[in-house]
Motif scaffolding. Sequence first.
Motif, PDB file in Angstrom:
ATOM      1  N   PRO A 172      18.728  29.956  -7.194  1.00  9.93           N
ATOM      2  CA  PRO A 172      17.501  30.603  -6.610  1.00  9.93           C
ATOM      3  C   PRO A 172      16.199  30.298  -6.614  1.00  9.93           C
ATOM      4  N   ILE A 173      15.848  30.377  -5.083  1.00 10.45           N
ATOM      5  CA  ILE A 173      14.555  30.342  -4.634  1.00 10.45           C
ATOM      6  C   ILE A 173      13.382  31.478  -4.264  1.00 10.45           C
ATOM      7  N   THR A 219      20.334  28.656   0.123  1.00  7.73           N
ATOM      8  CA  THR A 219      21.390  29.573  -1.568  1.00  7.73           C
ATOM      9  C   THR A 219      20.930  31.151  -0.763  1.00  7.73           C
ATOM     10  N   MET A 268      13.244  28.075   3.658  1.00  9.39           N
ATOM     11  CA  MET A 268      13.634  28.783   3.618  1.00  9.39           C
ATOM     12  C   MET A 268      14.997  29.095   4.911  1.00  9.39           C
ATOM     13  N   LYS A 307      17.058  33.637  -2.059  1.00  8.83           N
ATOM     14  CA  LYS A 307      15.729  32.903  -1.500  1.00  8.83           C
ATOM     15  C   LYS A 307      14.831  34.151  -1.179  1.00  8.83           C
ATOM     16  N   ALA A 326      17.017  26.328   2.852  1.00 11.54           N
ATOM     17  CA  ALA A 326      18.296  26.527   1.542  1.00 11.54           C
ATOM     18  C   ALA A 326      18.828  27.203   2.123  1.00 11.54           C
TER      19      ALA A 326
END
Length: 327
Positions: free
Chosen positions: A251-252, A277, A272, A280, A275
Amino acid sequence: MTPGISYQLCAARLIPSLAFLLFFAFIPVNAQTIVSEHCDEAKKTGLPVCEWSDPTQKPKGCVLLVHGLTQRGICLDSLARIIVKDGFFVWAIDQRGHGYWHFKQSAGADGYTCDFNRSTDDIVELVRTIKSENPNVPLYCIGESAGAAVIAKAAVKAPDAIDGLVLCSAGVKGCHFHTMWVMHDLCTSALHPISVMRYQKLYASDNERDLQESMSDPCVRRYLTAREVLRVKNVVCGTARVAKRLDPRIPILVLQGTVDHVLRPASASRIMHAARTSDKALVMIPGCGHVMLGTNHLKPLVVSSINQWLNREDTVALAGATLSSAQ
């Protein structure tokens, strides 16, 4: 008044007071946060590492902080103490070319100048060490600016050791600086290093006190070579490309100041988009400049965003670990 009545009144007054004192006597008092520059992780890795911990509690998570350009690990002290109070143990490392590497060694020594590839390897070694000592505890990395870029690179190399990333001041496109300053510094860079203090004064922070405190720290970089400046630009601007390679399970959280005059705030959205994932989030911090973490004047929204994210991800990670052990 009879003696019996007098004793009863005294007892009636003393018993609640004694109960009050006994109640607080058995409440555990939280120990003061302990800061160590000679922690086990520093000894095992041989790296300049600080640790913040509370020995009275078992950590619910581990956090590694990585500073931005010109600073050093201890510059993140204010944030580290807040995170420890929330139940985490915290470490911070000096990137190569900063802190211990630059000021405690002679010119030309290993690590004296900025080397973000070597710093990435240092972080990989450190997170694996922390993880081996805390095998059932989630580990999160929080970095600012160049530190954000480096922890993203480390997560690509060690996805098994890092359970989440917080990327602060992580824009990937630079702003336009004072043209005459830049031209002068580029022309004279072969003769002497570039002074970064005037750039920091004009662009780095929205808080004048940050600059004054930075200037008073003898272990904060004031000059960089042209080669180091180029390395900084390359590592920071490449963060979106690195984000494409991150494990989608990581996760970010991205935090970006709206008045960042070093990196364009809107460019943080590229991370964003890159990525993979699904977990986020991007939080824009109103009125916040480039220096977000390496300050003693942390903005409440920065602190609350990090704390909420850490606790949420920690709950999810621990629930997943419990489910795996049950199966």
